[in-house]
Design a protein around this motif. Structure first.
Motif: not given
Length: 603
Positions: A224-234
């Motif tokens: 979830x932390x990785x997905x949140x970071x990816x979403x923020x980066x995206x």
């Protein structure tokens, strides 16, 4: 079935099954190695336990040492002791006092050294009260025989029962693990896998939302932390891409504007170059006719998608006359009234299309898809003519920028042409004023002197002929004195009109001064000169002039005709000879033609 085989539960079950098989195999091998050791040890413990019980039963009751009592005790104890096949009691002297029967019928009967085969013998003293005679408190000995085979079978049976119980508990363990742990683990793993699949497909809002303190919970939290970071980066990348796209669009728009500006500047430079060249050519033109021959080509160069016509206003200012055209313009009217053109009436460029109520009347039947423009040619607010243009734009209309550029070009061209035509007309007027007689409209003496010498040189160069006719109005002073100078001017005008209408385009008719006129006839001999002079004399004599309501009376002229010869080299000499012949005509009675001697001369 196949999807289940690929699941984590199936793989865990197979791994546990293989592990259990390995464990059971290892346990069985270990059991086979240690079975006998454990049986012997167990038998020894059982024998010692039996001797301890026997001592406890008999040690405190010496009255039970009688054979009959001992036999009963032995029988009773042997039934209570597991794996004991024989129980014997020996007194202090070593004599068997009591011997139990075998507890196992299948026990071997052979004895080896007083002990049966397959058994183990354990002896234990029985202590009682101290005997001073024997100086010992041992009152007897208990001999216990343990059956090893029976003990081994019982141990093996106990081991098998334990294994069966373990095998029975394994499915229960699996069920408990599956429902208590497996399903929860599998569900959380499937949730994490689904979220990972959605994330890989581009759904950056996907979350596993798996909780727990175990590894799977930590994995879900990390995912979830990785997905949140990816979403923020995206989102940040999308914003940067959007901003970059907007910047690229703005750059593209600026480039298009710049290209359009450069193209417009190039077009304007080209137009200015052509206009400057046109201006130089018009300024270098020697006459209005020459300028009108130059104009159509430059108009076609400047207005490549058009055709048109050039009209000049007649000196009477009551109509316009078509003097030039370019392209293939519609309409064949060579003349029209200035009131039929909106541009001339408004004093500025006027444009219209078919169906417009403001379409100029001189256009006639307008064609669809054609824009008509009329631009006045004027200078100092004085109308000189009109430039009529036709632009074939097809079905659609020209865009605003292109239309504005076209209008500016038409305005610049019409202004340039108007100024040039005005300068040419002014130049032509000044030239005419310098070489023309304002009263008769004939060339003046200055022009005669310039032109006659040139014509003489040309004729001598090509060995051609040339004749000069000098004319004088008879008794002209009488008209001035009797009827006034205005009447005299009227007489001179009429004589000038006859000279203008009686000459060829190559002939030169001039007012030499006062009532004296000169006519130069290139490529003509004495005979031709006499004939022309006689024709003029008769035309003048036939005039019936009136002025101010009064008849002026008869009008006659005297004429002298002279031609060039090998000795004639100058205009003055030729004019002098013609003047002498004119005076001869005066002396001979006026109203006559006198020419040089010639074989063909008219008497």
């Amino acid at each position: 079935m196949k999807p289940w085989l690929h699941s984590l539960n199936a793989r865990s079950f197979i791994v546990q099954l293989l592990g259990l098989a390995v464990v059971l195999g290892a346990v069985g091998l270990f059991h086979l190695q240690t079975l006998r050791q454990s049986v012997h040890g167990e038998a020894a413990r059982v024998g010692e336990t039996a001797a301890a019980i026997f001592r406890e039963e008999l040690g405190q009751h010496p009255e039970r040492l009688q054979p009959g009592v001992l036999q009963g005790v032995a029988d009773r104890l042997s039934g209570k002791l597991v794996n004991v096949s024989r129980l014997r009691f020996l007194d202090a002297s070593g004599t068997v006092v009591a011997d139990s029967r075998p507890l196992q019928q299948d026990a071997p009967q052979q004895t080896v050294g007083g002990t049966r085969k397959g058994t183990i013998q354990i002896t234990a003293p029985i202590l009682g009260r101290y005997d001073p005679v024997r100086r010992s408190n041992q009152i007897g000995t208990v001999v216990v025989e343990v059956d090893l085979a029976l003990a081994e079978r019982r141990v093996r049976r106990s081991f098998l029962q334990s294994m069966l119980l373990l095998l029975a508990l394994i499915p229960l363990y699996w069920l408990i693990e599956y429902f208590a742990l497996g399903r929860s683990t599998s569900r959380r793993l499937r949730t994490t896998a689904s979220a990972a699949t959605a994330l890989a497909a581009g759904d950056y809002s996907a979350r596993a939302r798996v909780r727990g303190r175990d590894e799977i919970g930590q994995l879900g939290s990390a995912f979830d932390a990785m997905a949140a970071e990816l979403q923020s980066t995206h989102e940040r990348l999308q914003l940067e891409i959007h901003e970059r796209h907007e910047i690229q669009q703005r750059i593209g728009e600026l480039n298009r504007i710049l290209e359009a500006g450069v193209e417009l500047a190039q077009t304007q430079n080209r137009v200015l170059g052509v206009l400057n060249e046109l201006s130089r050519m018009l300024q270098a033109s020697s006459s209005l006719t020459e300028a009108l021959e130059i104009l159509p080509g430059y108009c076609k160069t400047l207005l490549q998608d058009s055709s048109g016509m050039i009209y000049l206003l007649h000196p009477s200012r009551d109509h316009l006359e078509r003097v030039a055209e370019f392209g293939a313009p519609q309409g064949d009217d060579d003349f029209f009234n200035p009131a039929n053109c909106w541009a001339l009436r408004l004093g500025k460029t006027h444009a219209a299309r078919a169906g417009s109520p403001l379409l100029c009347a001189h256009i006639g039947d307008a064609l669809p898809g054609v824009e008509y423009q009329c631009a006045p040619l004027q200078a100092q607010s004085d109308a000189l003519g009109m430039l009529h243009l036709q632009f074939n734009d097809g079905e659609g209309e020209v865009e605003g920028a292109a239309q504005a550029t076209r209008n500016l070009l038409v305005a610049a061209l019409s202004e340039q042409v108007g100024i040039a035509l005005a300068n040419l007309k002014l130049r032509e007027t000044l030239r005419q004023q310098s070489i023309k007689d304002p009263l008769t409209g004939l060339f003046n003496r200055r022009y005669l002197e310039e032109t006659l010498q040139r014509e003489i040189d040309r004729a001598q160069r090509i060995d051609d002929r040339l004749v000069v006719v000098m004319l004088d109005v008879d008794h002209f002073k009488r008209f001035n004195d009797t009827f006034g100078h205005d009447a005299g001017d009227h007489v001179l005008k009429q004589v000038g009109r006859i000279l203008s209408t009686s000459t060829r385009s190559s002939d030169i008719a001039c007012r030499h001064g006062g009532e004296e006129f000169v006519l130069v006839l290139p490529q003509a001999g004495i005979r031709d000169g006499i004939a022309r002079a006689e024709q003029i004399r008769q035309l003048v004599a036939e005039l019936s002039l009136n002025f101010g309501g009064r008849p002026l009376g008869p009008l006659t002229v005297s004429l002298g005709v002279a031609s060039i010869d090998a000795q004639t080299r100058s205009a003055d000499a030729l004019l002098k000879r013609a003047d002498e012949l004119l005076f001869d005509a005066k002396r001979q009675g006026r109203d006559r033609v006198v020419a040089e001697s010639d074989p063909d001369a008219v008497e």
